[in-house]
Design a protein around this motif. Structure first.
Motif, PDB file in Angstrom:
ATOM      1  N   GLU A 187      24.171  -5.733 -12.037  1.00  0.00           N
ATOM      2  CA  GLU A 187      25.297  -6.745 -11.814  1.00  0.00           C
ATOM      3  C   GLU A 187      25.551  -7.077 -10.373  1.00  0.00           C
ATOM      4  N   LEU A 188      25.517  -5.861  -9.740  1.00  0.00           N
ATOM      5  CA  LEU A 188      25.961  -5.840  -8.125  1.00  0.00           C
ATOM      6  C   LEU A 188      24.547  -6.277  -7.128  1.00  0.00           C
ATOM      7  N   CYS A 189      23.582  -6.006  -7.643  1.00  0.00           N
ATOM      8  CA  CYS A 189      22.536  -6.306  -7.007  1.00  0.00           C
ATOM      9  C   CYS A 189      21.227  -7.013  -7.985  1.00  0.00           C
ATOM     10  N   SER A 190      21.134  -8.063  -8.334  1.00  0.00           N
ATOM     11  CA  SER A 190      20.405  -8.611  -9.422  1.00  0.00           C
ATOM     12  C   SER A 190      18.742  -8.154  -8.988  1.00  0.00           C
ATOM     13  N   ASP A 191      18.582  -7.928  -8.033  1.00  0.00           N
ATOM     14  CA  ASP A 191      16.998  -7.917  -7.672  1.00  0.00           C
ATOM     15  C   ASP A 191      16.668  -6.352  -7.047  1.00  0.00           C
ATOM     16  N   CYS A 192      17.623  -5.538  -7.657  1.00  0.00           N
ATOM     17  CA  CYS A 192      17.440  -4.148  -7.469  1.00  0.00           C
ATOM     18  C   CYS A 192      16.669  -3.680  -8.722  1.00  0.00           C
ATOM     19  N   THR A 193      16.012  -2.459  -8.391  1.00  0.00           N
ATOM     20  CA  THR A 193      14.857  -2.082  -9.323  1.00  0.00           C
ATOM     21  C   THR A 193      15.558  -0.522  -9.605  1.00  0.00           C
ATOM     22  N   VAL A 194      15.650  -0.175 -10.892  1.00  0.00           N
ATOM     23  CA  VAL A 194      16.062   1.197 -11.210  1.00  0.00           C
ATOM     24  C   VAL A 194      14.742   1.968 -11.769  1.00  0.00           C
ATOM     25  N   SER A 195      14.527   3.076 -11.277  1.00  0.00           N
ATOM     26  CA  SER A 195      13.552   3.897 -11.704  1.00  0.00           C
ATOM     27  C   SER A 195      14.165   5.270 -12.620  1.00  0.00           C
ATOM     28  N   TYR A 196      13.830   5.576 -13.777  1.00  0.00           N
ATOM     29  CA  TYR A 196      14.838   6.500 -14.622  1.00  0.00           C
ATOM     30  C   TYR A 196      13.745   7.596 -15.104  1.00  0.00           C
ATOM     31  N   ASP A 197      14.392   8.930 -15.239  1.00  0.00           N
ATOM     32  CA  ASP A 197      13.705   9.806 -15.925  1.00  0.00           C
ATOM     33  C   ASP A 197      14.802  10.780 -16.292  1.00  0.00           C
ATOM     34  N   ASN A 198      14.434  11.735 -17.393  1.00  0.00           N
ATOM     35  CA  ASN A 198      15.367  12.679 -17.705  1.00  0.00           C
ATOM     36  C   ASN A 198      14.623  14.159 -17.873  1.00  0.00           C
TER      37      ASN A 198
ATOM     38  N   SER B 120       0.710  -1.085   0.225  1.00  0.00           N
ATOM     39  CA  SER B 120      -0.029   0.037   0.018  1.00  0.00           C
ATOM     40  C   SER B 120       0.856   1.245  -0.188  1.00  0.00           C
ATOM     41  N   ASP B 121       2.226   1.248   0.255  1.00  0.00           N
ATOM     42  CA  ASP B 121       3.262   2.305   0.132  1.00  0.00           C
ATOM     43  C   ASP B 121       3.403   2.505  -1.229  1.00  0.00           C
ATOM     44  N   SER B 122       2.314   2.858  -2.267  1.00  0.00           N
ATOM     45  CA  SER B 122       2.840   3.090  -3.532  1.00  0.00           C
ATOM     46  C   SER B 122       3.861   2.111  -4.094  1.00  0.00           C
ATOM     47  N   GLY B 123       3.852   0.736  -3.831  1.00  0.00           N
ATOM     48  CA  GLY B 123       4.870  -0.230  -4.301  1.00  0.00           C
ATOM     49  C   GLY B 123       6.216  -0.002  -3.864  1.00  0.00           C
ATOM     50  N   LYS B 124       6.414   0.655  -2.609  1.00  0.00           N
ATOM     51  CA  LYS B 124       7.735   1.165  -2.343  1.00  0.00           C
ATOM     52  C   LYS B 124       8.798  -0.287  -2.173  1.00  0.00           C
ATOM     53  N   ASP B 125       9.937  -0.185  -2.488  1.00  0.00           N
ATOM     54  CA  ASP B 125      10.619  -1.484  -2.582  1.00  0.00           C
ATOM     55  C   ASP B 125      11.996  -1.223  -1.906  1.00  0.00           C
ATOM     56  N   SER B 126      12.571  -1.899  -1.003  1.00  0.00           N
ATOM     57  CA  SER B 126      13.563  -1.402  -0.380  1.00  0.00           C
ATOM     58  C   SER B 126      14.933  -1.728  -1.087  1.00  0.00           C
ATOM     59  N   LYS B 127      14.650  -2.211  -2.279  1.00  0.00           N
ATOM     60  CA  LYS B 127      16.014  -2.148  -3.280  1.00  0.00           C
ATOM     61  C   LYS B 127      15.957  -1.470  -4.440  1.00  0.00           C
ATOM     62  N   SER B 128      15.247  -0.389  -4.185  1.00  0.00           N
ATOM     63  CA  SER B 128      15.074   0.506  -5.371  1.00  0.00           C
ATOM     64  C   SER B 128      16.014   1.702  -5.504  1.00  0.00           C
ATOM     65  N   ILE B 129      16.507   1.950  -6.619  1.00  0.00           N
ATOM     66  CA  ILE B 129      17.339   3.145  -6.904  1.00  0.00           C
ATOM     67  C   ILE B 129      16.715   4.022  -7.958  1.00  0.00           C
ATOM     68  N   GLY B 130      16.821   5.266  -7.892  1.00  0.00           N
ATOM     69  CA  GLY B 130      16.296   6.348  -8.680  1.00  0.00           C
ATOM     70  C   GLY B 130      17.545   6.924  -9.460  1.00  0.00           C
ATOM     71  N   LEU B 131      17.203   7.084 -10.726  1.00  0.00           N
ATOM     72  CA  LEU B 131      18.331   7.754 -11.673  1.00  0.00           C
ATOM     73  C   LEU B 131      17.645   8.886 -12.248  1.00  0.00           C
ATOM     74  N   LEU B 132      18.316   9.998 -12.222  1.00  0.00           N
ATOM     75  CA  LEU B 132      17.796  11.403 -12.785  1.00  0.00           C
ATOM     76  C   LEU B 132      18.707  11.940 -13.484  1.00  0.00           C
TER      77      LEU B 132
END
Length: 362
Positions: free
Chosen positions: A67-78, A32-44
């Motif tokens: 490569e370093l964290c196979s189950d990490c997720t990356v959220s990207y925007d420009n 319910s926390d908007s899909g918050k993930d303890s292994k999430s990294i943002g890239l701007l």
């Protein structure tokens, strides 16, 4: 079933339903926390007019993180060169619940309040390529003043005997909102001042169209016969400048930065004298490693082996990488050798003769 038995059965069902609902509520709490993930990294990243960000930085950073964290997720925007848009993107990353944010600031000063907001939300911020103001945890870039020195020296080398204290040079700097632009400018002035005359100096805002306009104005102001060289802070602007010079019938040394494919090809044809090659992979790898270390609460100081003070006064653990000046003589031993571009990418039909003349063969 008598009345007493019936009441016990009903009570048992009610308790069972209540326990089930409570369990569902707990299970839903995580999602319910908007899909918050303890292994999430943002890239701007800041803009896409410069080809490096979408072509190299983004895929390299994402690949190293996975490569370093196979189950990490990356959220990207420009940000598309829009500081207000990037500030909103930081808000979106906060809402998504990323734990670490890699930020290449479009406006390093203006982004400070957004950095603070992210940190207040428990996010660790890694400044990438440009040192954002505010409480960032780490910074990865190049020795940017040294890059300016390399640019200045490359211009002097290309000018040769024409580099005299009275020789008019046009200087087109980067966007003042980018702290790196000031460092490039500072380094270039350190080399050029006293050896040539900076007769016209303006910001090109990292835009080829703006740089083209500024150099066109410089040609009108100084006279085309008087311009002996042009400093461009990057290859993107150098493209617009080269068009202006060609249109005016001027052929003088022109610098750049970023080793863009078009810049390398201009060097081969003589429309540009030099660029600065910053190997993107080491920068991306170091940034990804620090981000994953921060995510996993590990010490990253072995990567960030120095410190820098940001404009807001924050002392930031930093990693500063070296760069290389590239001219026609060392294209093969730099960008081709490192795999930045292949022979086929550089030496297309339009540039094959120039490649042959430079000794660049398959």
């Amino acid at each position: 079933m008598n009345a007493m038995t019936r009441r016990i059965a009903v009570g048992t069902v009610a308790v069972s339903i209540a326990l089930t609902m409570a369990a569902c509520g707990k299970a839903g709490d995580k999602g319910s926390d908007s899909g918050k993930d303890s292994k999430s990294i943002g890239l701007l990243l800041p803009e896409n007019a410069t080809t490096r960000y979408e072509k190299f930085d983004k895929p390299l950073i994402e690949a190293k993180i996975h490569e370093l964290c196979s189950d990490c997720t990356v959220s990207y925007d420009n940000a598309g060169a829009d500081p207000a848009k990037q500030a909103q993107q930081v808000n979106t990353m906060i809402t998504k619940g990323v734990k670490v944010l890699i930020l290449d600031a479009q406006d390093s000063v203006g982004i400070q309040s957004s950095v603070q907001k992210a940190v207040d939300a428990g996010i660790k911020v890694v400044a990438y390529d440009r040192l954002a103001q505010g409480p960032v945890s780490a910074y990865v870039s190049y020795d940017n003043e040294k890059i300016g020195e390399l640019q200045g020296q490359a211009l002097l080398d290309a000018m040769g005997p024409a580099a005299t204290p009275s020789a008019d040079v046009v200087m087109i700097n980067g966007d003042p909102a980018d702290p790196n632009a000031a460092l490039f400018k500072q380094g270039a002035h350190k080399i050029l001042d006293g050896k040539v005359k900076i007769a016209y100096e303006q910001s090109g805002l990292w835009k080829d169209t703006v740089a083209n306009q500024k150099v066109t104005a410089a040609i009108t102001s100084l006279g085309k016969a008087n311009i002996k060289g042009v400093y461009s802070a990057n290859d993107g602007m150098a493209g617009g400048i080269a068009t202006a010079l060609k249109g005016a019938g001027i052929n003088v040394p022109l610098t750049g930065q970023d080793a863009e494919l078009a810049g390398i090809q201009r060097i081969l044809t003589g429309a540009q004298a030099a660029t600065i090659y910053k190997a993107y992979k080491p920068e991306a790898d170091a940034t990804a490693e620090i981000a994953v270390d921060l995510l996993q609460n590990k010490d990253f100081k072995s990567v960030a082996d120095t410190t820098l003070k940001s404009g807001s006064g924050t002392v930031v653990p930093s990693k500063l990488l070296p760069a290389t000046a590239v001219n026609k003589a060392n294209i093969k031993d730099t960008v081709i050798k490192d795999g930045l571009y292949t022979y086929a990418q550089i030496c297309t039909a339009d540039f094959k003769a120039a490649c042959d003349a430079a000794g660049i063969t398959q």
